[in-house]
Design a protein around this motif. Structure first.
Motif, PDB file in Angstrom:
ATOM      1  N   ALA A  36       0.835  -1.201   0.000  1.00  0.00           N
ATOM      2  CA  ALA A  36       0.000   0.000   0.000  1.00  0.00           C
ATOM      3  C   ALA A  36       0.867   1.248   0.000  1.00  0.00           C
ATOM      4  O   ALA A  36       0.588   2.220  -0.712  1.00  0.00           O
ATOM      5  CB  ALA A  36      -0.924   0.002   1.220  1.00  0.00           C
TER       6      ALA A  36
ATOM      7  N   LYS B  54      -9.693  -0.411  -2.286  1.00  0.00           N
ATOM      8  CA  LYS B  54     -10.047  -1.733  -1.784  1.00  0.00           C
ATOM      9  C   LYS B  54      -9.527  -1.919  -0.361  1.00  0.00           C
ATOM     10  O   LYS B  54     -10.205  -2.491   0.492  1.00  0.00           O
ATOM     11  CB  LYS B  54      -9.470  -2.816  -2.694  1.00  0.00           C
ATOM     12  CG  LYS B  54     -10.195  -2.969  -4.024  1.00  0.00           C
ATOM     13  CD  LYS B  54      -9.561  -4.067  -4.871  1.00  0.00           C
ATOM     14  CE  LYS B  54      -9.698  -5.427  -4.203  1.00  0.00           C
ATOM     15  NZ  LYS B  54      -9.097  -6.505  -5.035  1.00  0.00           N
ATOM     16  N   LYS B  55      -8.308  -1.433  -0.106  1.00  0.00           N
ATOM     17  CA  LYS B  55      -7.740  -1.548   1.236  1.00  0.00           C
ATOM     18  C   LYS B  55      -8.551  -0.723   2.247  1.00  0.00           C
ATOM     19  O   LYS B  55      -8.801  -1.167   3.378  1.00  0.00           O
ATOM     20  CB  LYS B  55      -6.284  -1.083   1.242  1.00  0.00           C
ATOM     21  CG  LYS B  55      -5.596  -1.206   2.610  1.00  0.00           C
ATOM     22  CD  LYS B  55      -4.175  -0.710   2.568  1.00  0.00           C
ATOM     23  CE  LYS B  55      -3.482  -0.953   3.904  1.00  0.00           C
ATOM     24  NZ  LYS B  55      -4.172  -0.330   5.053  1.00  0.00           N
ATOM     25  N   ILE B  56      -8.978   0.460   1.825  1.00  0.00           N
ATOM     26  CA  ILE B  56      -9.800   1.295   2.706  1.00  0.00           C
ATOM     27  C   ILE B  56     -11.072   0.549   3.101  1.00  0.00           C
ATOM     28  O   ILE B  56     -11.483   0.535   4.275  1.00  0.00           O
ATOM     29  CB  ILE B  56     -10.133   2.632   2.007  1.00  0.00           C
ATOM     30  CG1 ILE B  56      -8.861   3.486   1.852  1.00  0.00           C
ATOM     31  CG2 ILE B  56     -11.197   3.404   2.796  1.00  0.00           C
ATOM     32  CD1 ILE B  56      -9.051   4.680   0.940  1.00  0.00           C
ATOM     33  N   LYS B  57     -11.694  -0.104   2.114  1.00  0.00           N
ATOM     34  CA  LYS B  57     -12.930  -0.844   2.389  1.00  0.00           C
ATOM     35  C   LYS B  57     -12.662  -2.022   3.314  1.00  0.00           C
ATOM     36  O   LYS B  57     -13.435  -2.268   4.261  1.00  0.00           O
ATOM     37  CB  LYS B  57     -13.543  -1.323   1.075  1.00  0.00           C
ATOM     38  CG  LYS B  57     -14.888  -2.028   1.238  1.00  0.00           C
ATOM     39  CD  LYS B  57     -15.466  -2.418  -0.113  1.00  0.00           C
ATOM     40  CE  LYS B  57     -16.807  -3.128   0.044  1.00  0.00           C
ATOM     41  NZ  LYS B  57     -17.364  -3.513  -1.275  1.00  0.00           N
ATOM     42  N   ARG B  58     -11.573  -2.762   3.060  1.00  0.00           N
ATOM     43  CA  ARG B  58     -11.227  -3.898   3.936  1.00  0.00           C
ATOM     44  C   ARG B  58     -10.995  -3.431   5.364  1.00  0.00           C
ATOM     45  O   ARG B  58     -11.458  -4.046   6.327  1.00  0.00           O
ATOM     46  CB  ARG B  58      -9.969  -4.614   3.413  1.00  0.00           C
ATOM     47  CG  ARG B  58     -10.168  -5.469   2.197  1.00  0.00           C
ATOM     48  CD  ARG B  58      -9.001  -6.430   2.010  1.00  0.00           C
ATOM     49  NE  ARG B  58      -7.709  -5.762   2.033  1.00  0.00           N
ATOM     50  CZ  ARG B  58      -7.102  -5.276   0.957  1.00  0.00           C
ATOM     51  NH1 ARG B  58      -7.713  -5.363  -0.214  1.00  0.00           N
ATOM     52  NH2 ARG B  58      -5.922  -4.706   1.054  1.00  0.00           N
ATOM     53  N   ASP B  59     -10.251  -2.352   5.504  1.00  0.00           N
ATOM     54  CA  ASP B  59      -9.952  -1.838   6.842  1.00  0.00           C
ATOM     55  C   ASP B  59     -11.231  -1.388   7.550  1.00  0.00           C
ATOM     56  O   ASP B  59     -11.388  -1.580   8.767  1.00  0.00           O
ATOM     57  CB  ASP B  59      -8.957  -0.657   6.751  1.00  0.00           C
ATOM     58  CG  ASP B  59      -7.558  -1.123   6.329  1.00  0.00           C
ATOM     59  OD1 ASP B  59      -7.310  -2.337   6.340  1.00  0.00           O
ATOM     60  OD2 ASP B  59      -6.744  -0.238   5.986  1.00  0.00           O
ATOM     61  N   TRP B  60     -12.148  -0.790   6.790  1.00  0.00           N
ATOM     62  CA  TRP B  60     -13.410  -0.352   7.383  1.00  0.00           C
ATOM     63  C   TRP B  60     -14.218  -1.555   7.876  1.00  0.00           C
ATOM     64  O   TRP B  60     -14.750  -1.548   8.991  1.00  0.00           O
ATOM     65  CB  TRP B  60     -14.225   0.439   6.358  1.00  0.00           C
ATOM     66  CG  TRP B  60     -15.557   0.866   6.878  1.00  0.00           C
ATOM     67  CD1 TRP B  60     -15.826   1.938   7.647  1.00  0.00           C
ATOM     68  CD2 TRP B  60     -16.811   0.174   6.699  1.00  0.00           C
ATOM     69  NE1 TRP B  60     -17.173   1.995   7.954  1.00  0.00           N
ATOM     70  CE2 TRP B  60     -17.793   0.919   7.376  1.00  0.00           C
ATOM     71  CE3 TRP B  60     -17.172  -0.984   6.008  1.00  0.00           C
ATOM     72  CZ2 TRP B  60     -19.127   0.523   7.400  1.00  0.00           C
ATOM     73  CZ3 TRP B  60     -18.502  -1.368   6.037  1.00  0.00           C
ATOM     74  CH2 TRP B  60     -19.451  -0.614   6.715  1.00  0.00           C
ATOM     75  N   LYS B  61     -14.282  -2.600   7.037  1.00  0.00           N
ATOM     76  CA  LYS B  61     -15.015  -3.806   7.444  1.00  0.00           C
ATOM     77  C   LYS B  61     -14.396  -4.437   8.664  1.00  0.00           C
ATOM     78  O   LYS B  61     -15.106  -4.906   9.569  1.00  0.00           O
ATOM     79  CB  LYS B  61     -15.040  -4.813   6.285  1.00  0.00           C
ATOM     80  CG  LYS B  61     -15.994  -4.449   5.158  1.00  0.00           C
ATOM     81  CD  LYS B  61     -16.060  -5.558   4.117  1.00  0.00           C
ATOM     82  CE  LYS B  61     -17.136  -5.287   3.080  1.00  0.00           C
ATOM     83  NZ  LYS B  61     -17.207  -6.379   2.069  1.00  0.00           N
ATOM     84  N   ALA B  62     -13.069  -4.466   8.715  1.00  0.00           N
ATOM     85  CA  ALA B  62     -12.385  -5.042   9.868  1.00  0.00           C
ATOM     86  C   ALA B  62     -12.693  -4.265  11.137  1.00  0.00           C
ATOM     87  O   ALA B  62     -12.850  -4.822  12.232  1.00  0.00           O
ATOM     88  CB  ALA B  62     -10.890  -5.101   9.625  1.00  0.00           C
ATOM     89  N   ALA B  63     -12.782  -2.935  10.988  1.00  0.00           N
ATOM     90  CA  ALA B  63     -13.066  -2.090  12.142  1.00  0.00           C
ATOM     91  C   ALA B  63     -14.502  -2.309  12.665  1.00  0.00           C
ATOM     92  O   ALA B  63     -14.786  -2.098  13.845  1.00  0.00           O
ATOM     93  CB  ALA B  63     -12.844  -0.625  11.792  1.00  0.00           C
ATOM     94  N   GLN B  64     -15.417  -2.704  11.735  1.00  0.00           N
ATOM     95  CA  GLN B  64     -16.799  -2.913  12.147  1.00  0.00           C
ATOM     96  C   GLN B  64     -17.038  -4.266  12.795  1.00  0.00           C
ATOM     97  O   GLN B  64     -18.036  -4.472  13.483  1.00  0.00           O
ATOM     98  CB  GLN B  64     -17.726  -2.785  10.912  1.00  0.00           C
ATOM     99  CG  GLN B  64     -17.580  -1.497  10.136  1.00  0.00           C
ATOM    100  CD  GLN B  64     -17.702  -0.263  10.979  1.00  0.00           C
ATOM    101  OE1 GLN B  64     -18.662  -0.088  11.724  1.00  0.00           O
ATOM    102  NE2 GLN B  64     -16.683   0.611  10.902  1.00  0.00           N
TER     103      GLN B  64
END
Length: 386
Positions: A314, A375-385
């Motif tokens: 990244a 895509k990384k931003i979305k993955r990180d957001w999902k992980a945070a949720q």
């Protein structure tokens, strides 16, 4: 920065400015890059000056990425500097990969001649878009390999292969039933055929960019780099630092172009005063200083991440986007400041513009890296949720 890196960088800069810059008008510079005769002549001078392959030390170890940035930037002060000092793509990235993944026998056979500057190499990954092949999406790879006894048989087509003409070492990517693979090959090989050399806006790399047919290429099993199916992992080992190395080298050329534009703006008069005293010109040069410093900061930050041992995919994407776009702005302003002279061959400014414009495409265009980051931003957001 370490004393050793500063000392190496100072020697490289002196060599490039005093010895290599006068070659920038050499008649052996062709439309598809410098001739191999010229490259070897320049490398002989670098060897004599003690600045050949300066980022790899005598014991085979590499400078850190931060140290490498200091050295490669100086080599990039001329389009010919990286070729002379053996810090150019694709050789620099291929040397890095072989140093990380190659077996002792593979290093002795394929890596050592590259480090000594005696051979050039090519990285056969990208494929023609018209065939539905791999470009920015390597998972679309069409080139296939199959095991036949103790040999692999490879068939496929590659495109935009930098330096294939005249290279002696090749790294070929192909897909087996296990997934992506990498193979080391001796060049030339009759099974690897040049279809054409493409006409492109850049011309700093020997051999240009070729379209290649691979027909029943037989490679001994012990020339597979690493394991079958691990090719994409090895590609990331190579590509993350290689993107950053491009940033280092082209920043050097942008610095030089800016020096030339500053000299022009301070000497050229219009409407009763030097061009630099006109805000429209002076402000462009001020913006150049800002972009160059931001590029330097981004390179140093990404290099620090890589030096921790992380692949930094990244981070290298962010650096590639930010630096390539910033350096293109610098090159574009230099052309604008110099007017007609800026688009002529009287200086290397117009070449810097062409080369850095191409840099925004290869090793992944800006938009692909932004897509990957999104895509990384979305993955990180999902992980945070979760």
């Amino acid at each position: 920065m370490t004393d050793r890196a500063l000392a190496i960088a100072a020697n490289v800069e002196t060599f490039v400015r005093e010895v290599i810059v006068p070659y920038e008008k050499d008649e052996r510079l062709g439309y598809h890059g410098p001739s191999d005769e010229l490259v070897m002549e320049l490398r002989a001078k670098a060897r004599e000056a003690g600045v050949l392959t300066p980022h790899i030390l005598a014991d085979g170890s590499h400078l850190t990425q931060r140290e490498t940035a200091t050295v490669l930037t100086r080599s990039g002060l001329s389009p010919l500097g990286p070729l002379a000092c053996n810090t150019a793509a694709p050789d620099e990235g291929n040397m890095y990969l072989l140093g990380k993944v190659g077996t002792p026998d593979q290093k002795a056979r394929f890596l050592d001649p590259l480090v000594r500057g005696e051979a050039r190499s090519a990285f056969f990954m990208t494929e023609p878009a018209e065939d539905g092949g791999a470009g920015s999406d390597p998972s679309m790879m069409q080139t296939a390999c199959r095991l036949d006894g103790n040999h692999w048989i490879i068939n496929g087509r590659k495109k935009f292969i930098t330096g294939a003409e005249g290279a002696r070492v090749g790294i070929v990517m192909a897909k087996s039933d296990d997934g992506a693979c990498m193979f080391l090959v001796d060049l030339p090989d009759p099974a690897i055929r040049t279809v054409r050399i493409l006409d492109t806006i850049d011309n700093s790399m020997p051999g240009g960019h070729a379209e290649i047919d691979i027909v029943d290429l037989r490679v001994p099993a012990d020339q597979m780099l690493g394991a079958s199916g691990e090719g994409f992992k090895y590609a990331q080992i190579r590509l993350s630092p290689a993107r950053l190395s491009h940033c280092m080298r082209w920043r050097g050329l942008a610095i030089r172009a800016n020096e030339i534009a500053i000299d022009y703006a301070c000497r050229r008069y219009a409407f009763g005063k030097p061009l630099i005293d006109h805000e429209g010109v002076g402000f462009m040069l001020a913006d150049n200083l800002i972009d160059l410093k931001q590029a330097e900061t981004m390179i140093d930050w990404c290099a620090s991440i890589l030096d921790t041992g992380s692949l930094g995919t990244a981070e290298s994407s962010m650096a590639k986007v930010a630096v390539s776009d910033a350096l293109f702005r610098v090159a574009d302003r230099c052309v604008q400041v110099m007017g007609g002279t800026g688009v002529s061959g009287d200086t290397i400014v117009e070449q810097a513009f062409r080369e850095i414009r191409a840099f925004r495409i290869y090793d992944g265009p800006t938009e692909v890296h932004k897509w990957s980051l999104a895509k990384k931003i979305k993955r990180d957001w999902k992980a945070a949720q979760a």
